[in-house]
Write an enzyme that holds these catalytic residues in place. Structure first.
Site, PDB file in Angstrom:
ATOM      1  N   HIS A 116       0.822  -1.222   0.000  1.00  0.00           N
ATOM      2  CA  HIS A 116       0.000   0.000   0.000  1.00  0.00           C
ATOM      3  C   HIS A 116       0.860   1.278   0.000  1.00  0.00           C
ATOM      4  O   HIS A 116       0.830   2.074  -0.940  1.00  0.00           O
ATOM      5  CB  HIS A 116      -0.892   0.026   1.237  1.00  0.00           C
TER       6      HIS A 116
HETATM    7  C1  BDR Z   1      -3.416   1.359   4.893  1.00  0.00           C
HETATM    8  O1  BDR Z   1      -3.778   1.029   6.245  1.00  0.00           O
HETATM    9  C2  BDR Z   1      -2.651   0.646   6.978  1.00  0.00           C
HETATM   10  O2  BDR Z   1      -2.844  -0.600   7.556  1.00  0.00           O
HETATM   11  C3  BDR Z   1      -1.486   0.618   6.022  1.00  0.00           C
HETATM   12  O3  BDR Z   1      -0.319   1.121   6.642  1.00  0.00           O
HETATM   13  C4  BDR Z   1      -1.914   1.465   4.863  1.00  0.00           C
HETATM   14  O4  BDR Z   1      -1.539   2.810   5.035  1.00  0.00           O
HETATM   15  C5  BDR Z   1      -3.991   0.305   3.967  1.00  0.00           C
HETATM   16  O5  BDR Z   1      -5.383   0.244   4.067  1.00  0.00           O
END
Ligand code: BDR
Ligand code: CA
Length: 313
Positions: free
Chosen positions: A244
């Site tokens: 992500h």
């Molecule tokens: C986002 O949520 C967090 O768990 C991760 O770091 C990322 O920024 C993904 O949905």
């Protein structure tokens, strides 16, 4: 070199994104700001300081908001990122301290000191960004870009059927940020769940970057376990992990890896769909990434992060 401020809740994929950014020759990280989300904010601040020190950077780390603007705080994502935010790989106590300013003030001061030069890269809930806009609305016209990891436009959410985690943690802040007329890019689950790395990728990173690569490889094991065992709204369990937050960093250096559609986005702030980021017919256009060259993002992440040890420290 592009100047960036990373607003972050480290966080395993946050740690990947931050080390990528420090190692990237086209980026100058002018500061990190911490936010709750994956962990509570004191842990996020401690981890951000630890990551900067690990990378040999003396950039300021400013602590952000402890709670969302309106709604009660959700529990942190310890089940995804571990109690320490680094996959229970062990607490790293930083030697240095945080900036005396809060995150919102730091963001405002930095943008005013470098008008038109700073790109904000929020990879956690958007509370600090909303507070910075409230503190000084003029930053909207002085910010080079705002590249957000968050949201899910054409794909289901990851905490509910509708909501992605960063938006779900503070939908009211996100609504303010998306209603602002400034150059926003959204790197949401539509693309970040397509970009994946494998255990072999992180073994290779450890081999080429024994200090930072091995830290990331230790931390990511817990993240792999979550992807291996937990249900996902749009994807079954798999061996590896979604990339992500690093995808947002690479959207700053390599926007050509992504296909964008410009559309206003409305953030749902109530009811069953709270946290949803949906297309709207009216409002400020946002560049929403809908397709990605996943192998190009993965390769760039591995290439630059593998140089993390030799860049600094
Ligand atoms: C986002 O949520 C967090 O768990 C991760 O770091 C990322 O920024 C993904 O949905
Ligand atoms: Ca994050």
């Amino acid at each position: 070199m592009k100047k960036i401020i990373i607003d972050t809740d480290p966080g395993i994929d946050d740690a990947m994104a931050i080390h990528l950014a420090f190692a990237h020759p086209d980026l100058e990280v002018v500061g990190l700001t911490s936010i709750f989300g994956n962990v509570h904010v004191p842990i996020a601040t401690r981890n951000a300081l630890a990551l900067a020190e690990m990378a040999g950077s003396d950039c300021p780390v400013a602590e952000g908001a402890e709670t969302p603007l309106v709604q009660p705080q959700h529990p942190p994502g310890y089940f995804v990122h571990g109690d320490d935010g680094f996959g229970n790989s062990g607490v790293i106590e930083p030697k240095g301290g945080k900036d005396p300013r809060g995150a919102a003030q730091f963001i405002v001061d930095s943008i005013n000191a470098h008008p038109g030069e700073i790109t904000l890269c929020p990879i956690g809930p958007l509370t600090n960004i909303a507070l910075a806009l409230r503190l000084d609305p003029s930053i909207a016209s002085k910010t080079a870009g705002v590249v957000v990891m968050g949201g899910a436009v054409e794909t289901p959410g990851n905490v509910t059927e509708y909501a992605e985690a960063n938006i779900w943690h503070d939908p009211h802040a996100a609504a303010e940020v998306f209603a602002t007329d400034w150059p926003m890019t959204l790197i949401g689950l539509d693309v970040t769940e397509v970009v994946r790395c494998t255990p072999e990728d992180f073994d290779a990173l450890e081999a080429t970057s024994p200090r930072i690569g091995s830290f990331l490889n230790r931390a990511v094991q817990f993240y792999f376990e979550w992807h291996r065992t937990k249900p996902h709204y749009a994807h079954g369990p798999f061996e590896g992990c979604f990339m992500h937050d690093p995808s947002a960093v690479l959207a700053i250096t390599n926007p050509e890896f992504f296909t964008f559609r410009e559309t206003p986005i409305v953030v749902e702030t109530d009811g069953e769909r709270i946290g949803q980021t949906a297309r709207a017919s009216q409002g400020v256009p946002v560049k929403v990434a809908l397709e990605v060259d996943a192998q190009a993002v993965r390769a760039a992440f591995l290439k630059f992060t593998s140089q993390a040890d030799s860049q600094r420290g």
